[in-house]
Scaffold this motif. Structure first.
Motif, PDB file in Angstrom:
ATOM      1  N   PRO A  43      19.679  -5.331  -8.342  1.00 30.83           N
ATOM      2  CA  PRO A  43      20.690  -6.391  -8.449  1.00 30.83           C
ATOM      3  C   PRO A  43      19.998  -7.731  -8.666  1.00 30.83           C
ATOM      4  O   PRO A  43      19.396  -8.273  -7.742  1.00 30.83           O
ATOM      5  N   GLU A  63      23.828 -12.832  -6.233  1.00 32.32           N
ATOM      6  CA  GLU A  63      23.371 -11.576  -6.827  1.00 32.32           C
ATOM      7  C   GLU A  63      24.470 -10.988  -7.670  1.00 32.32           C
ATOM      8  O   GLU A  63      25.651 -11.142  -7.370  1.00 32.32           O
ATOM      9  N   ARG A  64      24.057 -10.257  -8.684  1.00 28.94           N
ATOM     10  CA  ARG A  64      25.030  -9.530  -9.492  1.00 28.94           C
ATOM     11  C   ARG A  64      25.725  -8.501  -8.598  1.00 28.94           C
ATOM     12  O   ARG A  64      25.071  -7.823  -7.813  1.00 28.94           O
ATOM     13  N   ILE A  92      27.149  -5.080  -7.892  1.00 30.71           N
ATOM     14  CA  ILE A  92      26.979  -3.754  -8.489  1.00 30.71           C
ATOM     15  C   ILE A  92      28.178  -2.906  -8.098  1.00 30.71           C
ATOM     16  O   ILE A  92      28.413  -2.643  -6.926  1.00 30.71           O
TER      17      ILE A  92
END
Lengths: 862, 725
Positions: free
Chosen positions: B225, B287-288, B290
């Motif tokens: 991530p 953070e991306r 997920i």
């Protein structure tokens, strides 16, 4: 003075091999000659007396503020204890702009030195205060903070001495040695093979003791006892004298040592049982504390350790005695020195209290007063090297202990009278084994000889003759780099190696693309060298990365320069001539390993002289083996690669290998000249790594420059019987090569689709169409998606200028939009025609062409 | 007595109990009114005991027919251990002498302390049943279960140790914890739950540092991530756009998911989340996000050997019950949920679980909220990861997961992965590896809530021991009363000459290679184990005697060579109720019983009782005796058997009709040998010949033994002097 840009050059670079800061400094007119600024030199010297002599003859006249900045940065770092020597100030082609390059040993320290030097100069210019002492102590503190500790430092130093590359993985002491699949890691005196289980065992003293006992290593044996009666029985079993202590007790509470009779034992038992129910009786070991360092299956160092102490003289207080001891100039505060100052802190006070003293007591003459219960150097203890005294039997026991616990680097704590005799002969024993032991006491003991234990650890990680390097091939040049890189990677892969590759399309490891975009810089290359599954690496090494950061490696096995020609991207970043560019790309050649190979284009007069700068051997390649450079090199029995009688020939002395062109499809049986160049360069490079000619020829046979393999590099399409070629060429040399290749292909009418990238010099843009005009009947000019700083229509106008007086071109069209241009070009095609499309947005344009080709129903790509 | 090794009862450790049942000798079970009923009320499991009949119910039959109290005690002990969760089966009770009322009873136990406690409680229980007194069986089972949990190997470790057992790899438990040695001597490996001795400490350090792991993984092209630390809410929004929405915002150093906001897509939400995260940590990371389920993949030695998926847990509101009540009625009723390691899923207790509280808070609830009828409430986003999906893992995911473990440097790791569909490539789904764990728990894969258990113990064993490697070093066992120490020392010397690092335990002490480590009489279990624990020893020679076997059992599970000189000495074993030679035979045969199929029993052909052991040997029998004309030797050779004997002063090594002369050059003068007796030479020659030593080496060793022996010993303690009793 104005600092417009700062770069950290983290690898070998244009200026030197040293890690350096490169600073772009703009000076106003006065600053271009410091003698024109009243009192400047005097003021700066007042503030920083150690500054190098500004009247030195080495400095050019006039001396500029940029030069002063250079010398101040270097001088401040040197005064702070950093081992730096290299610096330089380069005049650029922009008046008043200088490149100042100063070596650093630690990047943050270098940057702080830059800020401090700038502050110093401003203080001198404005006649304001500058606190040199503060600045230096800040630098020193930062340096101590960020540089490797003494143990890790010693190991890294030993690796460097053996030519093993290293890289810090964290700001702590985790270090990678070597590259790719040959890499190893350490963290202080801990190796990557050091087992976590063994470390857990070492932390469990009782378990360790049991295992050592099983291995026949003398340990203070003992057992838990039920009562005083049982304690005496245990003492007799173990053998007197004994120690009685509470199990798992701490800080020596309730411990009685050296008991040799029943009565004191009973007293000791009752003392111990006050602290805990579980009481142990253990063999008492008398003697000195020794630390034996075992690496692998060898004892590599031994030291006798003494706790911090003072000896009474009957007159002075303990406080005074400590001050006296601390006055020893060898005693410092950090980890850098062989001795550390003794601290009279709480722990010392408690220790004194146990002996019935306070800091102000006056001990008797000759009385030894211990100030701490442990002998760590960091708390003021001393270490005396005794490596050469250790009895082989004693050494063997230490090795047994390390081996039994399973530690490959192990600090073995021994208590005995002397290391001159076996332990068994003197009732000594091993009391503890330590994972990740400190090395400082062996590297720089307080007394006696320092031992190169770093080398021993490195020797254990890398057997003699191994340097942890995987083959690294760096490819630079103006044109053909990407295809050459792909070819080399493919050929190395064909010989069974797992190859990591970086180029302008991305990062590939063992065929898998792990990153996309322009990856021809050092960051991507470093990632490949970090990857544990990589056996060999091939790096496209573009100018930008070298300028920005330097190389990703200290040296490579093979450096390839495809060509320089008339250059590309000239005028950017103070690289204004082909000669400048050659000097920059030569950095790759200069950093080839002494047993490595430079692969140089013998047909390019700017590339040929780079041979002089190569520390290793040179292979020249060119189509024509009769070129004087080729002929001479070949005559001297040196390796050359050329084309003769329909085959690529690799020849060195009496050895000669030929690969028929018909078995190299990417050259279309030799028709595509620039692919021949790429093949020769790749063959020469791979030959230098691994001369398995079977796999080289197999690899050449299986390599096809189709769209999926090298996007934007001479991709063929068949559109309604016409040949369509897409390419990403964008400079005059590329045009020449393309024209040459296209002319070798039969065709009736030839057309070309082109735009120009705005960030080239006017001449370079004109040159492109000047070359094309001689080879194509029909030219479609289109406007680039991104004009890179040019006004609307400016680029097209330049392209048109290039076509003035074209010998072949009969029609010119101007179109807005790449896809529109492509569609228009395709529409006009008839069977037997040839169309070269110089794509700009590579992926999108290729997809667009592919789609059109598919729709045309004859959709076979070659 | 705790018999820790192979013994007269069985190959495995047992507790042997001597019972004097006194008046109960006259009172078999059917004469005790109500006894059987009380006993089976407390212990219904006894109905499953087979006993002599060989099928369930066998023991009940015996109770009805009338069986004696020692035998009953045996079954009760075993049943108590079973109830406490310890798998055992073996038990045996034998009267020492007809009508004496004295019995020897042995029962299998996996832990001495548990066994002893079970025995004590079994006695209490049986007496309570006899006397019709109350007995709190539940309390006993709880007590014993606690002991099993704290003293026996944990489930992860036992699954590895069990797998080792299946491969015939021996093991030694090194601590009361889960540190176990697999194999012996220099061939040993160690495990500590799911860590091996090849598990790198540095790799563990790396795996424990999430950021470092992430940066190394991403450098090597493993999707993680992506994220960045941000200083302000504005920067958070900018970074979120760069990373691609939605994102997660969390404090860098938060715990239990405090201050974590997930799946954020709007500027307002991101700014809000930034402020929330800032309260809970010093720095904030974006953070991306997920999307997908959490998966745990177990990697052993470069292969994914098991995979499990987590599933989110939801409750549906009814407009009446609180969330806690809904959890209890809709989730905790699941029989797979419970406390402790035996349940694949945990009971959900909202008050104890901060993560659930936060998940509810994100939805605007707490445990007391009453959701509307039909409303779905998310309780756990990724619940317990316990749904086996090993067979679904896509090869691309396997490749990346294995690469992740290699980058970190772990040989065994549990890789946490978030992806929607594990059967498709990772990158195209936007999945990511979120963590690499050292020393992963194996239970998830051993007891998945859904799906098949995976043989992860076997995978770890194959990783440690490549096919065919059983971790064994040659073990030579010697027993009898005649020159056994001498034989042991000679064999040790011969093996040393052949290049082995030899450990020797005998009456004269403990020896490691040349070095005498102990001068104490070392014919006991501990001495033998000590050698087998030593990581440098590549062959061991262990002398043993009847007393040691009776008291402790053998110190090794199986041997390469067993030498039996005779079965004398019954007179010294009276304390063990042994008086006849046949009883000594029963003790000594243990030696031959444990010979490996590719091992050898070296038997003194002149002793009929020793010869009686020949049929018990799984391996090859080699006979020795001075005379080749002994009937036993002639017969053995006729059947192509191997024998060692003397002919005209020469030692002959015979296999059927083939013969080799040991002292071909005639330099070995048997009768002149000052130290060695003839039988010693024959037994040692037979053993080393069996182990493949070349005859020249054996001869040379015999010739040099005396000199070596003298030099290895302190003056004044020659073998001769020691031999006299």
């Amino acid at each position: 003075m104005e600092i417009s840009k700062t770069r950290a050059l983290r690898g070998p670079n244009l200026w030197s091999r040293h890690t350096s800061l490169e600073v772009i400094v703009n000076c106003d007119e006065a600053e271009q000659d410091i003698s024109s600024i009243a009192h400047f030199e005097e003021r700066i010297r007042n503030r920083f007396p150690q500054l190098a002599n500004l009247q030195s003859r080495q400095l050019p006249r006039p001396v500029t503020v940029a030069h002063v900045l250079e010398l101040a940065m270097l001088g401040l770092q040197a005064q702070a204890g950093c081992p730096v020597t290299f610096s330089r100030t380069q005049v650029t082609n922009e008046p008043g702009t200088y490149q100042v390059i100063v070596e650093y040993s630690e990047e943050p320290v270098g940057k702080m030195a830059l800020a401090s030097a700038e502050a110093l100069i401003r203080a001198a210019l404005n006649d304001t205060a500058f606190n040199l002492e503060d600045v230096l102590s800040n630098l020193r503190e930062l340096d101590e903070d960020v540089r490797l500790g003494p143990s890790t430092g010693a190991i890294v130093h030993a690796a460097a001495a053996r030519g093993i590359p290293f890289r810090r993985l964290t700001s702590g002491s985790l270090v990678q040695f070597g590259w790719g699949s040959r890499q190893r890691r350490i963290q202080a005196a801990e190796m990557d093979c050091t087992s976590a289980i063994s470390e857990s065992i070492a932390q469990d003293k009782e378990l360790t003791k049991r295992l050592l006992e099983a291995a026949g290593v003398p340990v203070p044996t003992g057992r838990p006892v039920r009562d005083a009666e049982d304690a005496w029985a245990a003492a007799l079993e173990i053998g007197l004298p004994v120690v009685v202590k509470p199990q798992d007790g701490n800080q020596g509470k309730g411990v009685t040592v050296n008991i040799d009779d029943r009565e004191p034992l009973e007293i000791a038992y009752s003392v111990a049982s006050e602290f805990r129910d579980d009481v142990m009786v253990e063999k008492y070991l008398a003697g000195h504390d020794f630390r034996l360092l075992v690496v692998g299956d060898k004892l590599v160092a031994a030291a006798r350790r003494e706790p911090p102490m003072v000896v009474g003289n009957g007159k002075q207080t303990i406080r005074e005695l400590v001050e006296q001891v601390n006055a020893d100039p060898r005693r410092g505060t950090g980890h850098a020195t062989s001795l550390t100052k003794i601290r009279l802190d709480e722990i010392a006070t408690a220790q004194l209290a146990m002996q019935g003293f306070t800091a102000d007591s006056v001990p008797d003459k000759g009385a030894r007063v211990v100030l701490r219960n442990n002998a760590n150097l960091s708390t003021g203890g001393t270490a005396t090297d005794v490596t050469d005294d250790v009895h082989p039997e004693l050494a063997a026991r230490a090795v047994d202990a390390a081996h039994m616990v399973g530690l490959d680097v192990c600090g073995v704590d021994v208590i005995c009278d002397t290391v001159l005799k076996p332990l068994e002969a003197q009732g000594g024993g091993i009391v503890e084994v330590n994972a990740a032991p400190g090395l400082r006491m062996h590297l720089s003991p307080s007394f006696g000889k320092g031992r190169d234990v770093g080398a021993a650890i490195i020797g254990n990680l890398f057997p003699e003759g191994e340097d942890g390097r995987i083959p690294v091939v760096a490819v630079t040049g103006t044109n053909g780099k990407t295809t050459t890189v792909r070819l080399i990677a493919h050929l190395l892969g064909a010989s069974g190696l797992r190859v990591g590759m970086t180029n302008t399309d991305g990062v590939y490891v063992n065929g898998r693309q792990i990153d996309s975009g322009d990856c021809a810089g050092p960051k991507s290359a470093r990632n490949v060298l970090l990857n544990p599954t990589v056996d060999a690496a091939v790096f496209e090494t573009a100018r930008g990365g070298i300028l920005r950061e330097g190389l990703a490696f200290d040296r490579c096995q093979v450096g390839v320069v495809t060509n320089i020609g008339s250059g590309d991207h000239l005028g950017l970043n103070y690289i204004s001539s082909v000669e400048d560019l050659a000097v920059l790309k030569r950095v790759v050649v200069q950093n080839i390993s002494p047993d490595g190979m430079a692969v140089l284009n013998a047909a390019d007069p700017i590339v040929v002289p780079m041979a002089e700068n190569c520390p290793g051997k040179v292979t020249f390649f060119a189509l024509d083996r009769h070129l004087p450079v080729m002929a001479a090199h070949r005559a001297r029995g040196k390796p050359v690669v050329y084309v003769e009688e329909g085959a690529v020939i690799a020849e060195e002395g009496t050895r000669k290998y030929a690969i028929p062109l018909k078995n190299i499809p990417v050259t279309r049986e030799g028709a595509i000249g620039f692919q021949l160049q790429n093949v020769m360069a790749a063959v020469a490079a791979v030959w230098a790594v691994n001369s398995d000619w079977y796999s080289i020829s197999q690899g050449l046979f299986t390599f096809r420059a189709e769209q999926h393999n090298v996007p934007g590099r001479f991709n063929f399409f068949d559109y309604k019987g016409a040949t369509v070629i897409a390419d990403y060429g964008h400079n005059p040399d590329a045009m020449k090569a393309l024209v040459e290749a296209v002319e070798a292909l039969p065709a009736q009418r030839r057309s070309v689709v082109i735009s120009g990238a705005g960030d080239r010099r006017d001449d370079d843009i004109r040159d492109q169409t000047r070359i094309l005009g001689a080879a194509f009947d029909h030219v479609l000019l289109y406007q680039d998606a991104c004009q890179r700083g040019r006004v609307d229509g400016e680029v097209i106008a330049l392209l048109r200028e290039g076509l003035e007086g074209a010998t072949r071109t009969t029609t010119i069209e101007e179109i807005r939009g790449e896809f529109v241009a492509i569609d228009m070009a395709l529409q006009g095609l008839q069977a037997g025609d040839l169309c070269l499309i110089l794509v700009d947005q590579v992926e999108e344009a290729l997809a667009h062409i592919a789609q059109r080709v598919k729709a045309s129903d004859s959709g076979n790509t070659h | 007595m705790h018999l820790r090794g192979p013994n007269i009862w069985t190959y495995r450790p047992v507790i042997e109990v001597w019972l004097d049942i006194g008046r109960f000798e006259q009172l078999p079970s059917h004469t005790l009114p109500g006894f059987t009923q009380r006993l089976t009320d407390w212990l219904p499991g006894l109905a499953q005991h087979r006993c002599g009949v060989g099928e369930p119910g066998g023991f009940l039959l015996r109770l009805d027919e009338g069986t004696w109290i020692g035998h009953i005690l045996e079954h009760v002990v075993l049943e108590l251990q079973t109830l406490a969760g310890m798998r055992t089966g073996f038990g045996k009770t034998r009267q020492v002498k007809e009508g004496s009322g004295i019995y020897k009873m042995a029962f299998r136990t996996r832990n001495e302390a548990v066994g002893r406690m079970a025995l004590e409680e079994a006695r209490n229980l049986v007496l309570a049943a006899v006397n019709d007194q109350p007995y709190d069986i539940a309390a006993t089972v709880i007590k014993l279960t606690d002991m099993v949990d704290s003293l026996c190997l944990g489930p992860s470790t036992s699954c590895i140790v069990d797998a080792a057992g299946e491969q015939r790899i021996p093991f030694i438990r090194l601590t009361e914890g889960n540190l176990v040695q697999l194999g012996h001597g220099s061939r040993q490996r160690r495990i500590w739950t799911a860590e091996t001795d090849r598990t790198s400490a540095i790799a563990e350090y790396i795996s424990s540092d999430k950021d470092l792991t992430k940066s190394l993984l991403s450098s090597c092209g493993v999707p993680v991530p992506a994220g960045r630390i941000v200083e302000s809410a504005d920067e958070a929004w900018e970074e979120a756009q760069d990373l691609g929405l939605p994102v997660v915002i969390k404090p860098v150093d938060g715990n239990h998911g405090r201050g974590v906001s997930i799946e954020l897509s709007t500027k307002a939400h991101i700014e809000e989340a930034f402020e929330l995260a800032l309260i809970h940590g010093s720095e904030v990371i974006v953070e991306r996000f997920i999307r997908g389920n959490e998966h745990r993949l177990l990697v052993v030695g470069g292969k994914v050997v098991a995979a499990a998926r987590g599933e989110s847990a939801w409750v549906i509101g009814d407009g009446l019950a609180s969330i806690q009540e809904l959890v209890d009625s809709q989730l905790n009723t699941d029989s797979r949920r419970g406390h402790g390691e035996d349940f694949p899923l945990n009971r959900i207790d909202i008050d104890q679980d901060v993560a659930i509280q936060l998940e509810l808070a994100r939805q605007g609830f707490d445990s007391h909220s009453v959701p509307e009828h039909g409303m779905e409430v998310l309780i756990q986003r990724n619940g317990n990861v316990a749904i086996d999906c090993t067979d679904e893992v896509h090869s691309d995911i396997e490749e990346l997961v294995v690469l992740a473990t290699q980058v970190v440097g772990l040989d065994i790791a549990g890789v946490d992965l978030v992806v929607e569909d594990v059967s498709k490539p990772l990158i195209e789904q936007g999945g990511a590896i979120v963590e690499v764990n050292a020393g992963p728990g194996l239970l998830t894969h051993l007891k998945p809530a859904v799906g098949y258990p995976r043989p992860v113990g076997g995978a770890i064993i194959s990783h440690l021991f490549p096919k065919g490697d059983r971790g064994r070093i040659p073990i030579v066992g010697i027993t009898g009363t005649s020159h056994t120490t001498e034989i042991a020392r000679l064999i040790a010397w011969l093996l040393r000459l052949s290049g082995e690092k030899v450990g020797l335990a005998c009456q004269e002490g403990l020896f490691l290679d040349r070095r005498q480590v102990s001068t104490r009489h070392s014919v006991n279990f501990d001495a033998g184990q000590r050698l087998l624990m030593n990581r440098t020893v590549s062959a061991v020679v262990i002398e043993t005697d009847a007393k040691a076997i009776l008291k402790e059992g053998l110190s090794y599970d199986r041997s390469t060579v067993a030498i039996v000189t005779d079965t004398q000495g019954a007179e010294s074993l009276n304390e063990f109720f042994i008086s006849e030679d046949q009883q000594v035979f029963d003790v000594m045969r243990t030696m031959v019983d444990v010979v490996l199929p590719d091992g050898f029993a070296i038997l003194n052909a002149a002793e009929p009782s020793v010869m009686g052991m020949a049929p018990l040997c799984d391996g090859t029998v080699i006979l020795y005796h001075a005379s080749e004309s002994l009937a036993a030797i002639i017969e053995h050779r006729t059947n192509h058997g191997r024998a060692v004997f003397v002919r005209e002063g020469q030692v002959i090594l015979a296999r059927g009709n083939e013969e080799l002369t040991l002292n071909a050059r005639g330099s070995l003068k048997l009768n002149d040998s000052g130290v060695l007796t003839e039988n010693t030479i024959l037994a040692a020659a037979a053993a080393t010949w069996a182990m493949g030593l070349p005859p020249e080496l054996i001869r040379a060793g015999i010739e040099t033994f005396e000199a070596e022996h003298a030099s290895a010993h302190p003056p004044g303690s020659s073998v001769k002097a020691k031999k006299k009793k």
